[in-house]
Scaffold this active site. Structure first.
Site, PDB file in Angstrom:
ATOM      1  N   GLY A  94       0.795  -1.226   0.000  1.00  0.00           N
ATOM      2  CA  GLY A  94       0.000   0.000   0.000  1.00  0.00           C
ATOM      3  C   GLY A  94       0.824   1.271   0.000  1.00  0.00           C
ATOM      4  CB  CYS A 112     -26.447  -9.805 -17.314  1.00  0.00           C
ATOM      5  SG  CYS A 112     -25.717  -9.773 -18.972  1.00  0.00           S
ATOM      6  CB  CYS A 164     -24.860 -14.113 -19.028  1.00  0.00           C
ATOM      7  SG  CYS A 164     -24.401 -13.030 -17.670  1.00  0.00           S
ATOM      8  CB  CYS A 195     -21.798  -8.769 -17.720  1.00  0.00           C
ATOM      9  SG  CYS A 195     -22.765 -10.003 -16.868  1.00  0.00           S
ATOM     10  CB  CYS A 207     -21.037 -11.461 -20.117  1.00  0.00           C
ATOM     11  SG  CYS A 207     -22.748 -11.317 -20.649  1.00  0.00           S
TER      12      CYS A 207
END
Lengths: 365, 300
Positions: free
Chosen positions: B45, B254, B257, B279, B285
């Site tokens: 980080g 979606c 899908c 998606c 997807c």
């Protein structure tokens, strides 16, 4: 509809072809040669070399042609090429007192050793469109005295310094920093600042310099000296142990003289701001000199009150390749983040509407 | 293209560039970047300054991510590049092509087959595994930047772990709007030490950073910073006990899908403003729609 928001390889390829077509223009007109750009647009070439940090007029002219005259794009092209080049070392400091001058002026002294040399300049032209240039034709050369000799031209500011009226600059033996290899770390050294300003955008430095003249960090500048001409570049290879000349480059150097009333143990004296650019680039060199001086506020214990005096602000925003890139990235798709924001705004609005509806119902009741 | 991974779809757009080093950058530069990456992995980080180079793509278009990818790519790597979750957005195509041309590496659109995935604004929906590295393109690496514009100040704040302002900002959101009004680039604490900008991914993706088996690298080219989240590192999104962190959810599925778990993009499909949701992760997807079909080559 799914396809409509997506781009493909074919779209990219075709975009490149369309760009090439736009650049070429009407094919019944002869194509511009790189040499024509180099010869007839020397000031554009100078700007691209300066801000592209690479002294190569042919490549700069090529970049200008490739960029269809967009100088920032040309600067970017040259930078991207430059970054792939190996580094052999640093040159010795340029000795600009030994320049072969084509122009040299001082606004602080009426006459001075070596004299004023006006040289080629837009300064006293009346900005009237010259319709004669619409046609091609012969251009009479200037009248020159073939026997004239260039006198020795000591630097104006050195004359002041000899009298003790100008703050002395101490030569530094430290290794030359390279901001293209090591990221800037604040506070920066003057060498790093000058390096960043030399690569910095002419327009940005011009505007910042202007802001100091209008009172945002005023420091009373005079154009002590501006000189333009050819200067020899020398390097001292480690294995040789002595310096050898590499060749000549054309540069513009500007030294501003600034008033300083003194205080905090420093006597009243003049101080200086320095600007240097490749080629004929007076405006850039002057803007740079103004900003260099204003960034020395800390050195002279001046109060930092204008944007031009804030080193982090100036140095982090003066690079036009960085600025143009980050602004232009807004053209990239952001629909994922935008979707997040849509969802958030809808949620917040729903919440804000609920108490309003309740209040409306109460009023009716 | 070079048959190193028969499952990976290769898509060499144009011939391999000969005038440049493998993956464009010279070896010294790559070494410098890898040294920076080692430091970044050692201090999760923490933003490591590095001598960022000018790339032949504009700043802000993924130059940081590209430099990291260039530094870590090997000849047998399989590269996937996504932008907004999709493999076929123009900039993803452009960057994938760049590495196909300069490194000649195999490329793929299938998440499980990639060894290096460069991404802008998303983390793939398909869970990553330990043999994968995710490279993020980062515009502004400093999570404190919009509270404190000075780099000198923010570096000091990180050094002192002085993150109070961050919580104050989130609290002010709650006081004003009733919610934390940050929906992407949502700040996280890494390994209980540094507050980090996860790049402008939607906060929906934040939980995927936590204890990820894949190494996550972040590169900011213009700002010349890189940072990392090593595998199996704690990554916690900032929140309050009474306002716990929560991700976006959609009422819709979606349109292709039928997924109800993935991040959905909203499309306006006609003049009346009718909407459909699909998606954002095109590979996810596709996998749900055609689980058994061999993958088609992109760009054919």
């Amino acid at each position: 509809m799914y396809v409509a928001v997506k781009g493909g390889e074919r779209a990219i390829d075709n975009a490149h072809l369309l760009l090439a077509k736009m650049r070429r223009g009407d094919t019944s007109i002869p194509e511009l040669t790189v040499e024509q750009v180099r010869q007839q647009m020397p000031l554009a070439v100078a700007r691209v070399m300066s801000e592209g940090s690479l002294y190569d007029s042919e490549l700069a002219a090529l970049a200008i042609k490739q960029a269809a005259g967009d100088l920032m794009e040309a600067i970017f092209l040259l930078r991207a090429y430059r970054t792939t080049l190996p580094r052999f070392g640093s040159s010795l400091p340029l000795d600009t007192t030994q320049m072969l001058l084509s122009r040299r002026i001082s606004a602080t002294f009426k006459d001075l050793p070596g004299g004023q040399l006006l040289g080629p300049t837009f300064d006293y032209t009346h900005r009237l469109l010259d319709f004669a240039l619409l046609a091609e034709g012969e251009h009479p050369g200037p009248q020159v005295d073939a026997t004239a000799q260039l006198e020795s031209c000591p630097r104006v500011l050195d004359l002041l310094a000899a009298e003790g009226l100008l703050a002395r600059e101490r030569p530094s033996a430290a290794e030359v920093p390279d901001m293209t290899r090591e990221p800037l770390d604040f506070p920066t050294s003057r060498a790093q600042r000058l390096q960043a300003l030399a690569r910095g955008d002419e327009g940005f430095l011009l505007a910042l310099g202007y802001s100091t003249q209008r009172g945002y960090g005023r420091n009373h500048p005079f154009a002590g000296e501006i000189r333009i001409g050819e200067v020899e570049v020398w390097i001292e290879p480690e294995e040789l142990g002595f310096a050898v000349p590499l060749g000549d480059i054309e540069i513009t150097e500007c030294e501003m003289v600034n008033q300083f009333v003194g205080g905090k143990g420093i006597e009243p004296q003049f101080t200086r701001g320095y600007g240097l650019a490749f080629g004929y680039a007076e405006r850039k060199a002057m803007g740079m000199a103004l900003v260099d001086r204003s960034l020395r506020a800390g050195e002279y214990a001046e109060e930092v009150e204008g944007p031009a005096q804030q080193e982090e602000f100036v140095l982090m925003h003066c690079d036009n390749v960085e600025a143009a890139g980050f602004v232009s990235h807004l053209k990239l798709p952001h629909y994922v983040d935008f979707q997040s924001e849509l969802e958030l705004i809808r949620k917040l609005r729903k919440q804000a509407e609920a108490p309003m509806q309740a209040a409306a119902q109460e009023n009716r009741a | 293209m070079n048959g190193l991974n028969p499952n990976a779809a290769s898509q060499a757009a144009g011939a391999l560039e000969s005038g440049y080093n493998f993956a464009y950058l010279d070896e010294q530069t790559k070494r410098m970047i890898r040294r920076g990456l080692l430091k970044a992995v050692a201090v999760p980080g923490y933003q490591v300054p590095f001598g960022g180079r000018e790339m032949p793509l504009p700043y802000g278009w993924g130059t940081g991510g590209m430099q990291l990818s260039a530094a870590i790519l090997g000849a047998d790597d399989v590269l996937k590049v996504i932008d907004q979750g999709a493999d076929d957005t123009t900039n993803a195509v452009s960057i994938r092509r760049f590495f196909a041309r300069t490194a000649g590496v195999a490329t793929t659109t299938r998440t499980p087959e990639a060894t290096v995935i460069q991404t802008r604004h998303r983390i793939p929906e398909t869970p990553l595994h330990g043999e994968q590295i995710l490279v993020f393109q980062v515009p502004i690496p400093e999570p404190l930047r919009f509270i404190e514009p000075s780099e000198t100040e923010t570096r000091t704040m990180h050094a002192l772990g002085d993150y109070g302002v961050m919580h104050v900002k989130l609290y002010e959101d709650i006081a004003t709007f009733g919610h934390i009004a940050t929906s992407y680039a949502y700040p996280v604490t890494v390994d209980e030490r540094y507050v980090m900008d996860p790049s402008p991914i939607p906060k929906f993706d934040n939980p995927k950073l936590h204890m990820s088996p894949a190494l996550m690298l972040f590169g900011a080219g213009r700002e010349k910073r890189l940072y990392a989240v090593p595998p199996f590192t704690e990554v916690v999104s900032l929140d309050f006990a009474d306002h716990p962190f929560a991700v976006q959810r959609w009422e819709e599925n979606c349109a292709f899908c039928g997924s109800h778990d993935s991040y959905l993009d909203e499309l306006i499909v006609d003049d009346a403003g009718s909407k459909r949701f699909v998606c954002s992760d095109t590979d996810y997807c596709m996998q749900r729609r055609e689980p058994f079909e061999p993958q088609q080559e992109v760009g054919q």
